[in-house]
Design an enzyme around this catalytic site. Structure first.
Site, mmCIF file in Angstrom:
data_model
loop_
_atom_site.group_PDB
_atom_site.id
_atom_site.type_symbol
_atom_site.label_atom_id
_atom_site.label_comp_id
_atom_site.label_asym_id
_atom_site.label_seq_id
_atom_site.Cartn_x
_atom_site.Cartn_y
_atom_site.Cartn_z
ATOM 1 N N ARG A 64 54.639 39.298 -91.380
ATOM 2 C CA ARG A 64 54.995 40.241 -90.319
ATOM 3 C C ARG A 64 54.842 39.539 -88.959
ATOM 4 O O ARG A 64 53.797 38.979 -88.650
ATOM 5 C CB ARG A 64 54.098 41.474 -90.368
ATOM 6 C CG ARG A 64 54.476 42.460 -91.463
ATOM 7 C CD ARG A 64 53.659 43.736 -91.346
ATOM 8 N NE ARG A 64 54.231 44.808 -92.140
ATOM 9 C CZ ARG A 64 53.861 45.089 -93.396
ATOM 10 N NH1 ARG A 64 52.924 44.364 -93.983
ATOM 11 N NH2 ARG A 64 54.445 46.080 -94.055
ATOM 12 N N ARG B 36 61.142 47.187 -96.277
ATOM 13 C CA ARG B 36 61.104 46.245 -95.159
ATOM 14 C C ARG B 36 62.433 45.543 -94.922
ATOM 15 O O ARG B 36 62.581 44.846 -93.924
ATOM 16 C CB ARG B 36 59.968 45.243 -95.378
ATOM 17 C CG ARG B 36 58.596 45.913 -95.228
ATOM 18 C CD ARG B 36 57.477 44.920 -95.283
ATOM 19 N NE ARG B 36 57.624 43.905 -94.267
ATOM 20 C CZ ARG B 36 57.021 42.722 -94.306
ATOM 21 N NH1 ARG B 36 56.220 42.427 -95.329
ATOM 22 N NH2 ARG B 36 57.209 41.831 -93.344
#
Length: 253
Positions: free
Chosen positions: A166, A221
């Protein structure tokens, strides 16, 4: 007086329970136990909140683990000392395959060991694999409730941010060891990221215990990083219904 170091529990308090449902969030323990018969609060210390419930005549302990492998290992170790032999983890997760939708249910058969705690129980060559009976019970429980789960591999990381690649963080940095790994796991048909299954599955397999893992997808995601709050509760409830039915099946086997 507690018979174990952290959980605040004794063997007598568990009434002979052999099965444990282990969510991460302490608040989920009560909600899960109240879906069973005769729910009874047991203890709450740090991240470990425990309740007892019954499925038929069988006692089942529900104990939260908190986030990550180290606290999972404590929970499993101390419950095993008190007689528990089967562990069913239920949680929420982020999918990384574009075909998996928010609200879907995932049953993990094995985990990519991106954690550190599992290495305290077996070398990296040892697989993090779920118990067949637990996996079968979770799958059949889902199907019985009209849910067709995805079944496969989970990537299990010690960290929520860099280990899951991330970049929306304070530093904006992901160090080279983790750069490109999300695409790598996608290419290797990994379904999702989470933070507990590698430790749980490795530890239980190595110690001769049984473990299974089910999770509800709250974000994909490939589409967005932040979950929609309106979908979290319904997805969580779906996964909880599956784990309770699976525990019922294992208890009556």
């Amino acid at each position: 007086m507690s018979e174990v170091f952290h959980l605040g529990l004794t063997k007598a308090m568990l009434k002979g329970a052999k099965i444990a449902v282990v969510p991460g969030d302490p608040a989920r323990s009560e909600r899960i136990a109240r879906r069973m018969d005769k729910p009874e609060f047991l203890a709450s210390t740090r991240e470990f909140t425990s309740w007892l419930g019954y499925l038929g005549n069988e006692p089942v302990v529900v104990c939260s683990t908190g986030i990550g492998g180290p606290s999972v290992s404590i929970c499993v170790e101390e419950l095993a000392q008190l007689g528990v032999r089967t562990f069913l983890r239920v949680g929420t997760t982020g999918a990384i395959q574009p075909y998996i939708n928010v609200g879907d249910v995932l049953v993990t058969t094995g985990a990519v060991r991106l954690d550190g705690a599992s290495r305290h129980f077996a070398p990296l060559e040892y697989p993090a694999v779920a118990d067949f009976a637990c996996t079968n019970a979770l799958y059949n429980a889902a199907v019985a409730q009209g849910v067709t789960p995805y079944v496969g591999i989970t990537a299990s990381s010690d960290t929520f941010y860099p280990g899951q690649e991330r970049y929306d963080t304070f530093s904006g940095k992901v160090y080279p060891a983790f750069q490109g790994t999300l695409k790598q796991w996608q290419d290797l048909n990994v379904m999702n990221y989470e933070m507990e299954s590698a430790t749980l599955l490795t530890m239980c397999a190595a110690l001769g215990l049984k473990a299974g893992m089910v999770a509800g997808v709250i974000v994909n995601r490939t589409q967005q990083e932040i979950p929609n709050e309106t979908t979290i509760k319904s997805t969580e409830e779906k996964a909880v219904s599956v784990v309770i039915e699976a525990a019922r099946r294992l208890a009556s086997a």
